[in-house]
Design a protein around this motif. Structure first.
Motif, PDB file in Angstrom:
ATOM      1  N   GLY A  53       5.681   5.187  -0.129  1.00  0.00           N
ATOM      2  CA  GLY A  53       6.895   5.412  -0.897  1.00  0.00           C
ATOM      3  C   GLY A  53       6.543   6.267  -2.101  1.00  0.00           C
ATOM      4  O   GLY A  53       5.633   7.093  -2.051  1.00  0.00           O
ATOM      5  N   LEU A  54       7.239   6.045  -3.200  1.00  0.00           N
ATOM      6  CA  LEU A  54       6.992   6.818  -4.413  1.00  0.00           C
ATOM      7  C   LEU A  54       5.821   6.215  -5.185  1.00  0.00           C
ATOM      8  O   LEU A  54       5.996   5.439  -6.113  1.00  0.00           O
ATOM      9  N   GLY A  55       4.602   6.563  -4.768  1.00  0.00           N
ATOM     10  CA  GLY A  55       3.412   6.061  -5.444  1.00  0.00           C
ATOM     11  C   GLY A  55       2.860   4.762  -4.892  1.00  0.00           C
ATOM     12  O   GLY A  55       1.880   4.239  -5.404  1.00  0.00           O
ATOM     13  N   TYR A  56       3.467   4.219  -3.872  1.00  0.00           N
ATOM     14  CA  TYR A  56       3.058   2.930  -3.310  1.00  0.00           C
ATOM     15  C   TYR A  56       2.910   3.034  -1.797  1.00  0.00           C
ATOM     16  O   TYR A  56       3.576   3.817  -1.147  1.00  0.00           O
ATOM     17  N   PHE A  57       2.053   2.177  -1.269  1.00  0.00           N
ATOM     18  CA  PHE A  57       1.973   2.021   0.175  1.00  0.00           C
ATOM     19  C   PHE A  57       3.106   1.096   0.598  1.00  0.00           C
ATOM     20  O   PHE A  57       3.496   0.189  -0.138  1.00  0.00           O
ATOM     21  N   VAL A  58       3.620   1.301   1.788  1.00  0.00           N
ATOM     22  CA  VAL A  58       4.706   0.479   2.320  1.00  0.00           C
ATOM     23  C   VAL A  58       4.214  -0.180   3.599  1.00  0.00           C
ATOM     24  O   VAL A  58       3.681   0.486   4.491  1.00  0.00           O
ATOM     25  N   GLY A  59       4.370  -1.510   3.676  1.00  0.00           N
ATOM     26  CA  GLY A  59       4.077  -2.239   4.901  1.00  0.00           C
ATOM     27  C   GLY A  59       2.612  -2.300   5.308  1.00  0.00           C
ATOM     28  O   GLY A  59       2.308  -2.290   6.496  1.00  0.00           O
ATOM     29  N   LEU A  60       1.694  -2.391   4.352  1.00  0.00           N
ATOM     30  CA  LEU A  60       0.276  -2.547   4.702  1.00  0.00           C
ATOM     31  C   LEU A  60       0.045  -3.869   5.422  1.00  0.00           C
ATOM     32  O   LEU A  60       0.789  -4.837   5.212  1.00  0.00           O
ATOM     33  N   PRO A  61      -0.997  -3.971   6.256  1.00  0.00           N
ATOM     34  CA  PRO A  61      -1.288  -5.240   6.924  1.00  0.00           C
ATOM     35  C   PRO A  61      -1.476  -6.397   5.935  1.00  0.00           C
ATOM     36  O   PRO A  61      -1.069  -7.515   6.221  1.00  0.00           O
ATOM     37  N   GLN A  62      -2.048  -6.124   4.752  1.00  0.00           N
ATOM     38  CA  GLN A  62      -2.234  -7.170   3.742  1.00  0.00           C
ATOM     39  C   GLN A  62      -0.906  -7.677   3.196  1.00  0.00           C
ATOM     40  O   GLN A  62      -0.844  -8.719   2.560  1.00  0.00           O
ATOM     41  N   MET A  63       0.151  -6.931   3.442  1.00  0.00           N
ATOM     42  CA  MET A  63       1.501  -7.313   3.024  1.00  0.00           C
ATOM     43  C   MET A  63       2.289  -7.829   4.218  1.00  0.00           C
ATOM     44  O   MET A  63       3.513  -7.755   4.243  1.00  0.00           O
ATOM     45  N   ALA A  64       1.604  -8.292   5.223  1.00  0.00           N
ATOM     46  CA  ALA A  64       2.187  -8.789   6.472  1.00  0.00           C
ATOM     47  C   ALA A  64       2.864  -7.680   7.267  1.00  0.00           C
ATOM     48  O   ALA A  64       3.634  -7.938   8.171  1.00  0.00           O
ATOM     49  N   GLY A  65       2.579  -6.431   6.901  1.00  0.00           N
ATOM     50  CA  GLY A  65       3.139  -5.301   7.639  1.00  0.00           C
ATOM     51  C   GLY A  65       4.627  -5.118   7.471  1.00  0.00           C
ATOM     52  O   GLY A  65       5.244  -4.339   8.191  1.00  0.00           O
ATOM     53  N   GLU A  66       5.215  -5.822   6.527  1.00  0.00           N
ATOM     54  CA  GLU A  66       6.670  -5.770   6.332  1.00  0.00           C
ATOM     55  C   GLU A  66       7.083  -4.502   5.595  1.00  0.00           C
ATOM     56  O   GLU A  66       6.506  -4.159   4.569  1.00  0.00           O
TER      57      GLU A  66
END
Length: 97
Positions: A31-44
């Motif tokens: 996204g704007l400066g962030y990762f979206v849906g990483l596996p460490q975030m449960a892929g959401e």
């Protein structure tokens, strides 16, 4: 404590680019400066954040109303940084916890 308004959080979590990252050599949605849906975030896809070196990570999951942050700094790195620091009266020495 709210750091981002719901509108800004939605903008930060919206996927702006998706594909292979030539620096990290993996496929990521960002996204704007962030990762979206990483596996460490449960892929959401509702979760956005950033991971760093040494195992640190911070993310927010908008669907669950959850925010999480973890930073790991080995004590010897802190000791070294504090020992090198100079205060107004001279070097500061590490006293330990």
């Amino acid at each position: 404590m709210r750091l981002l308004s719901p509108g800004r959080a939605a903008l930060a979590a919206d996927v702006a680019v998706e594909g292979k990252d030539l620096m990290l050599l993996g496929r990521y949605a960002k996204g704007l400066g962030y990762f979206v849906g990483l596996p460490q975030m449960a892929g959401e896809r509702a979760a956005f954040g950033h991971h760093g070196s040494g195992g640190s990570i911070a993310f927010a999951d908008r669907a669950r109303g959850l925010a999480f942050g973890l930073t790991r700094t080995p004590a010897d790195e802190i000791r070294s940084a504090v020992t090198r620091a100079k205060g107004p009266t001279g070097p500061t020495e590490w006293k330990g916890p």
